[in-house]
Motif scaffolding. Sequence first.
Motif, PDB file in Angstrom:
ATOM      1  N   VAL A 125       0.847  -1.186   0.000  1.00 14.69           N
ATOM      2  CA  VAL A 125       0.000   0.000   0.000  1.00 14.69           C
ATOM      3  C   VAL A 125       0.884   1.237   0.000  1.00 14.69           C
ATOM      4  O   VAL A 125       1.755   1.384   0.863  1.00 14.69           O
ATOM      5  N   ILE A 126       0.642   2.112  -0.965  1.00 16.47           N
ATOM      6  CA  ILE A 126       1.401   3.361  -1.088  1.00 16.47           C
ATOM      7  C   ILE A 126       0.407   4.514  -1.009  1.00 16.47           C
ATOM      8  O   ILE A 126      -0.620   4.487  -1.689  1.00 16.47           O
ATOM      9  N   VAL A 127       0.710   5.499  -0.174  1.00 18.26           N
ATOM     10  CA  VAL A 127      -0.162   6.670  -0.028  1.00 18.26           C
ATOM     11  C   VAL A 127       0.553   7.896  -0.581  1.00 18.26           C
ATOM     12  O   VAL A 127       1.700   8.159  -0.233  1.00 18.26           O
ATOM     13  N   VAL A 128      -0.137   8.615  -1.443  1.00 13.08           N
ATOM     14  CA  VAL A 128       0.368   9.874  -1.981  1.00 13.08           C
ATOM     15  C   VAL A 128      -0.538  10.971  -1.436  1.00 13.08           C
ATOM     16  O   VAL A 128      -1.757  10.908  -1.587  1.00 13.08           O
ATOM     17  N   TRP A 129       0.058  11.952  -0.778  1.00 17.35           N
ATOM     18  CA  TRP A 129      -0.720  13.036  -0.171  1.00 17.35           C
ATOM     19  C   TRP A 129      -0.830  14.218  -1.128  1.00 17.35           C
ATOM     20  O   TRP A 129       0.081  14.486  -1.906  1.00 17.35           O
ATOM     21  N   GLU A 130      -1.928  14.924  -1.024  1.00 20.95           N
ATOM     22  CA  GLU A 130      -2.206  16.097  -1.846  1.00 20.95           C
ATOM     23  C   GLU A 130      -1.071  17.120  -1.777  1.00 20.95           C
ATOM     24  O   GLU A 130      -0.643  17.659  -2.802  1.00 20.95           O
ATOM     25  N   CYS A 131      -0.546  17.376  -0.580  1.00 23.34           N
ATOM     26  CA  CYS A 131       0.507  18.390  -0.423  1.00 23.34           C
ATOM     27  C   CYS A 131       1.807  17.972  -1.111  1.00 23.34           C
ATOM     28  O   CYS A 131       2.609  18.816  -1.494  1.00 23.34           O
ATOM     29  N   GLU A 132       2.024  16.664  -1.301  1.00 25.14           N
ATOM     30  CA  GLU A 132       3.226  16.186  -1.983  1.00 25.14           C
ATOM     31  C   GLU A 132       3.163  16.452  -3.488  1.00 25.14           C
ATOM     32  O   GLU A 132       4.165  16.359  -4.173  1.00 25.14           O
ATOM     33  N   LEU A 133       1.950  16.775  -3.975  1.00 24.07           N
ATOM     34  CA  LEU A 133       1.769  17.010  -5.400  1.00 24.07           C
ATOM     35  C   LEU A 133       1.726  18.499  -5.747  1.00 24.07           C
ATOM     36  O   LEU A 133       1.300  18.871  -6.835  1.00 24.07           O
ATOM     37  N   ALA A 134       2.174  19.340  -4.811  1.00 25.07           N
ATOM     38  CA  ALA A 134       2.301  20.768  -5.099  1.00 25.07           C
ATOM     39  C   ALA A 134       3.359  20.930  -6.187  1.00 25.07           C
ATOM     40  O   ALA A 134       4.264  20.103  -6.310  1.00 25.07           O
ATOM     41  N   LYS A 135       3.255  21.974  -6.976  1.00 23.51           N
ATOM     42  CA  LYS A 135       4.153  22.143  -8.128  1.00 23.51           C
ATOM     43  C   LYS A 135       5.626  22.025  -7.770  1.00 23.51           C
ATOM     44  O   LYS A 135       6.406  21.462  -8.527  1.00 23.51           O
ATOM     45  N   ALA A 136       6.005  22.536  -6.604  1.00 22.61           N
ATOM     46  CA  ALA A 136       7.419  22.533  -6.216  1.00 22.61           C
ATOM     47  C   ALA A 136       7.974  21.119  -6.010  1.00 22.61           C
ATOM     48  O   ALA A 136       9.145  20.861  -6.294  1.00 22.61           O
ATOM     49  N   THR A 137       7.147  20.200  -5.524  1.00 23.35           N
ATOM     50  CA  THR A 137       7.630  18.857  -5.190  1.00 23.35           C
ATOM     51  C   THR A 137       7.004  17.758  -6.033  1.00 23.35           C
ATOM     52  O   THR A 137       7.299  16.586  -5.835  1.00 23.35           O
ATOM     53  N   ARG A 138       6.151  18.122  -6.976  1.00 22.05           N
ATOM     54  CA  ARG A 138       5.365  17.139  -7.744  1.00 22.05           C
ATOM     55  C   ARG A 138       6.237  16.140  -8.498  1.00 22.05           C
ATOM     56  O   ARG A 138       6.057  14.924  -8.361  1.00 22.05           O
ATOM     57  N   GLU A 139       7.161  16.630  -9.297  1.00 22.46           N
ATOM     58  CA  GLU A 139       7.957  15.739 -10.142  1.00 22.46           C
ATOM     59  C   GLU A 139       8.759  14.743  -9.308  1.00 22.46           C
ATOM     60  O   GLU A 139       8.815  13.560  -9.626  1.00 22.46           O
ATOM     61  N   GLU A 140       9.362  15.229  -8.230  1.00 24.95           N
ATOM     62  CA  GLU A 140      10.143  14.349  -7.354  1.00 24.95           C
ATOM     63  C   GLU A 140       9.259  13.258  -6.738  1.00 24.95           C
ATOM     64  O   GLU A 140       9.629  12.088  -6.697  1.00 24.95           O
ATOM     65  N   ARG A 141       8.056  13.644  -6.274  1.00 22.19           N
ATOM     66  CA  ARG A 141       7.164  12.671  -5.632  1.00 22.19           C
ATOM     67  C   ARG A 141       6.661  11.638  -6.634  1.00 22.19           C
ATOM     68  O   ARG A 141       6.570  10.453  -6.327  1.00 22.19           O
ATOM     69  N   LEU A 142       6.341  12.070  -7.847  1.00 19.45           N
ATOM     70  CA  LEU A 142       5.857  11.128  -8.853  1.00 19.45           C
ATOM     71  C   LEU A 142       6.958  10.154  -9.269  1.00 19.45           C
ATOM     72  O   LEU A 142       6.690   8.959  -9.447  1.00 19.45           O
TER      73      LEU A 142
END
Length: 171
Positions: A125-142
């Motif tokens: 199970v992997i959880v991705v949070w809304e705040c991790e997808l902010a423009k500044a950190t989106r590419e790294e998180r994806l």
Amino acid sequence: MTKRGQGQGKGRERQEKYERGTRSYTMSHIRATNTSIEVLVRRYLFARGLRFRKNDKRYPGHPDVVLPKWHAIVFVNGCFWHMHPGCSKHSMPKSNVEFWSAKLLRNRERDVAQHKALEAMGWRVIVVWECELAKATREERLERLYSEITASVPASEARIDARVESVEPRT
């Protein structure tokens, strides 16, 4: 000089963002599936060549993304609705506090139970949070999400390896 009653002074009442009755209407129109952050994650995974099922009702919690080949499940959670701890996007509403705290705590407890059930079934199970997808950190998180999914051997290949080992004579 300001007149009393224009929002100044000791008896100041808080200005409501919504007229009475419209907040409930507005909140009822927040979608449960196909939110912008879910679509963003799915587009990224599809572009990277991963194939998946979305909102599969066969599993607890109807996961946002199910990747059977990798035996991984992804939940894309909104920080407010799932009470992301330590996040600036989550704050308890100031009005009707009893209702909101009960509702949001139920959401969090339900999430924990669903994740345990899925892990007991053998899913990662992997959880991705809304705040991790902010423009500044989106590419790294994806990118990190992609590596989390593909880090292990695909479930189909693991089954083939297990069958080959059981057929080959041991030396």
